[in-house]
Design a protein around this motif. Structure first.
Motif, PDB file in Angstrom:
ATOM      1  N   GLN A  97       0.829  -1.208   0.000  1.00  0.00           N
ATOM      2  CA  GLN A  97       0.000   0.000   0.000  1.00  0.00           C
ATOM      3  C   GLN A  97       0.867   1.262   0.000  1.00  0.00           C
ATOM      4  OE1 GLN A  97      -2.291  -0.971   3.514  1.00  0.00           O
ATOM      5  NE2 GLN A  97      -4.165  -1.299   2.291  1.00  0.00           N
ATOM      6  N   ARG A  98       1.971   1.246   0.724  1.00  0.00           N
ATOM      7  CA  ARG A  98       2.869   2.403   0.741  1.00  0.00           C
ATOM      8  C   ARG A  98       3.412   2.679  -0.658  1.00  0.00           C
ATOM      9  NH1 ARG A  98       4.465   0.159   5.636  1.00  0.00           N
ATOM     10  NH2 ARG A  98       6.343  -0.754   4.749  1.00  0.00           N
ATOM     11  N   ARG A 118       0.786   9.276  -5.777  1.00  0.00           N
ATOM     12  CA  ARG A 118       1.188  10.654  -5.470  1.00  0.00           C
ATOM     13  C   ARG A 118       2.073  11.218  -6.581  1.00  0.00           C
ATOM     14  NH1 ARG A 118       4.338  12.620  -0.104  1.00  0.00           N
ATOM     15  NH2 ARG A 118       4.082  14.839  -0.485  1.00  0.00           N
ATOM     16  N   HIS A 119       3.027  10.403  -7.057  1.00  0.00           N
ATOM     17  CA  HIS A 119       3.906  10.836  -8.149  1.00  0.00           C
ATOM     18  C   HIS A 119       3.128  11.031  -9.445  1.00  0.00           C
ATOM     19  CE1 HIS A 119       7.390  10.636  -5.696  1.00  0.00           C
ATOM     20  NE2 HIS A 119       7.452   9.305  -5.632  1.00  0.00           N
ATOM     21  N   ALA A 120       2.001  10.336  -9.563  1.00  0.00           N
ATOM     22  CA  ALA A 120       1.165  10.479 -10.751  1.00  0.00           C
ATOM     23  C   ALA A 120       0.300  11.732 -10.686  1.00  0.00           C
ATOM     24  CB  ALA A 120       0.284   9.243 -10.913  1.00  0.00           C
ATOM     25  N   GLY A 121       0.338  12.433  -9.516  1.00  0.00           N
ATOM     26  CA  GLY A 121      -0.372  13.706  -9.424  1.00  0.00           C
ATOM     27  C   GLY A 121      -1.664  13.667  -8.637  1.00  0.00           C
ATOM     28  N   GLU A 122      -2.034  12.525  -8.104  1.00  0.00           N
ATOM     29  CA  GLU A 122      -3.267  12.439  -7.319  1.00  0.00           C
ATOM     30  C   GLU A 122      -3.077  13.201  -5.996  1.00  0.00           C
ATOM     31  OE1 GLU A 122      -6.359   8.980  -5.772  1.00  0.00           O
ATOM     32  OE2 GLU A 122      -4.731   8.438  -7.127  1.00  0.00           O
ATOM     33  N   SER A 123      -4.142  13.797  -5.484  1.00  0.00           N
ATOM     34  CA  SER A 123      -4.021  14.604  -4.268  1.00  0.00           C
ATOM     35  C   SER A 123      -3.787  13.708  -3.039  1.00  0.00           C
ATOM     36  CB  SER A 123      -5.273  15.453  -4.047  1.00  0.00           C
ATOM     37  OG  SER A 123      -6.319  14.669  -3.524  1.00  0.00           O
ATOM     38  N   ILE A 163      -5.830  10.212  -1.781  1.00  0.00           N
ATOM     39  CA  ILE A 163      -5.124   8.951  -1.504  1.00  0.00           C
ATOM     40  C   ILE A 163      -5.398   8.510  -0.069  1.00  0.00           C
ATOM     41  CG2 ILE A 163      -2.852   7.853  -1.339  1.00  0.00           C
ATOM     42  CD1 ILE A 163      -1.872   9.909  -3.449  1.00  0.00           C
ATOM     43  N   ALA A 164      -5.297   9.437   0.862  1.00  0.00           N
ATOM     44  CA  ALA A 164      -5.523   9.120   2.276  1.00  0.00           C
ATOM     45  C   ALA A 164      -6.930   8.594   2.494  1.00  0.00           C
ATOM     46  CB  ALA A 164      -5.277  10.362   3.131  1.00  0.00           C
ATOM     47  N   ARG A 165      -7.912   9.233   1.865  1.00  0.00           N
ATOM     48  CA  ARG A 165      -9.296   8.818   2.007  1.00  0.00           C
ATOM     49  C   ARG A 165      -9.493   7.391   1.507  1.00  0.00           C
ATOM     50  NH1 ARG A 165     -11.953  12.730  -0.961  1.00  0.00           N
ATOM     51  NH2 ARG A 165     -11.191  14.256   0.520  1.00  0.00           N
ATOM     52  N   SER A 166      -8.817   7.021   0.433  1.00  0.00           N
ATOM     53  CA  SER A 166      -8.995   5.677  -0.123  1.00  0.00           C
ATOM     54  C   SER A 166      -8.423   4.594   0.790  1.00  0.00           C
ATOM     55  CB  SER A 166      -8.361   5.583  -1.518  1.00  0.00           C
ATOM     56  OG  SER A 166      -6.946   5.639  -1.428  1.00  0.00           O
ATOM     57  N   TYR A 167      -7.433   4.955   1.610  1.00  0.00           N
ATOM     58  CA  TYR A 167      -6.859   3.978   2.553  1.00  0.00           C
ATOM     59  C   TYR A 167      -7.406   4.152   3.973  1.00  0.00           C
ATOM     60  CZ  TYR A 167      -3.394   2.903  -1.017  1.00  0.00           C
ATOM     61  OH  TYR A 167      -2.779   2.512  -2.174  1.00  0.00           O
ATOM     62  N   ILE A 215       0.194  10.052   4.492  1.00  0.00           N
ATOM     63  CA  ILE A 215       0.565   9.983   3.074  1.00  0.00           C
ATOM     64  C   ILE A 215       1.638  11.029   2.778  1.00  0.00           C
ATOM     65  CG2 ILE A 215      -0.288  10.183   0.704  1.00  0.00           C
ATOM     66  CD1 ILE A 215      -1.375   7.722   2.267  1.00  0.00           C
ATOM     67  N   SER A 216       1.529  12.210   3.386  1.00  0.00           N
ATOM     68  CA  SER A 216       2.527  13.272   3.163  1.00  0.00           C
ATOM     69  C   SER A 216       3.909  12.852   3.655  1.00  0.00           C
ATOM     70  CB  SER A 216       2.127  14.534   3.916  1.00  0.00           C
ATOM     71  OG  SER A 216       0.919  15.025   3.415  1.00  0.00           O
ATOM     72  N   ARG A 217       3.967  12.036   4.694  1.00  0.00           N
ATOM     73  CA  ARG A 217       5.265  11.635   5.261  1.00  0.00           C
ATOM     74  C   ARG A 217       5.927  10.485   4.504  1.00  0.00           C
ATOM     75  NH1 ARG A 217       2.313  12.006  10.245  1.00  0.00           N
ATOM     76  NH2 ARG A 217       2.223   9.746  10.226  1.00  0.00           N
TER      77      ARG A 217
END
Length: 181
Positions: free
Chosen positions: A149-150, A157-162, A166-170, A177-179
């Motif tokens: 998952q990480r 994230r590298h693909a540009g998704e916010s 991403i956090a909401r989906s997990y 996710i920012s860290r």
């Protein structure tokens, strides 16, 4: 030099009358009383009596369990009293009496034993941690995201998704996710 008393019962169904009578008979001029469980560290009346006393005063209780839940608690409280120049006396446990040399000796020995025991516990705990680490035990909280998952979250994230999406989906906080590195 004032003699203070402290009386406590654990519940409202219990009565303080017997303790109050014993404390008065023992010479307590000011008695602080409360109905609260001993395991509750926030005891307002105990704090009040501790603040009210000064050098040369004495605190008496009918029994040690009215003041402290454990020997560690008792030794901490007696140490605090001693630092303030206040004597301590239990009416039922006559050995717990810092108004005389014998009581001070016994409490000093007990404090030494408690300190020794505490050091042994720290040592055993450290040895146990070392053995666990050697066996591969991982300490701390379990990871919120698996290894897969990480990597997936980083790729998204590298693909540009916010970060928030991403956090909401997990179902994790966005700061996790920012860290991620």
């Amino acid at each position: 030099m004032t003699v203070y008393g402290y009386a406590r019962v654990s519940s409202n169904g219990q009565s303080l009358e017997a303790q109050l009578a014993e404390l008065k008979a023992a010479g307590a001029r000011k008695i602080f009383q409360e109905k609260i469980s001993g395991k509750n560290r926030e005891r307002a009346e105990l704090e009040r009596v501790l603040k009210a006393m000064g050098e040369g005063d004495t605190l008496i209780v009918t029994r040690l369990d009215r003041l402290a839940r454990s020997s560690r608690d008792l030794l901490n409280l007696v140490g605090q009293l001693n630092d303030a120049g206040v004597s301590f006396k239990s009416l039922k446990e006559t050995w717990a009496d810092t108004t005389n040399a014998h009581g001070r000796l016994i409490l000093t020995v007990l404090a030494g034993i408690a300190e020794f025991e505490r050091e042994l516990i720290v040592q055993r705990t450290g040895e146990g941690r070392q053995r666990a680490l050697a066996q591969g035990v991982v300490f701390g909280r379990p990871a919120k995201l698996t290894h897969h998952q990480r990597h997936e979250a980083l790729a998204r994230r590298h693909a540009g998704e916010s970060v928030t999406a991403i956090a909401r989906s997990y179902n994790v906080h966005h700061s996790l996710i920012s860290r991620l590195v």
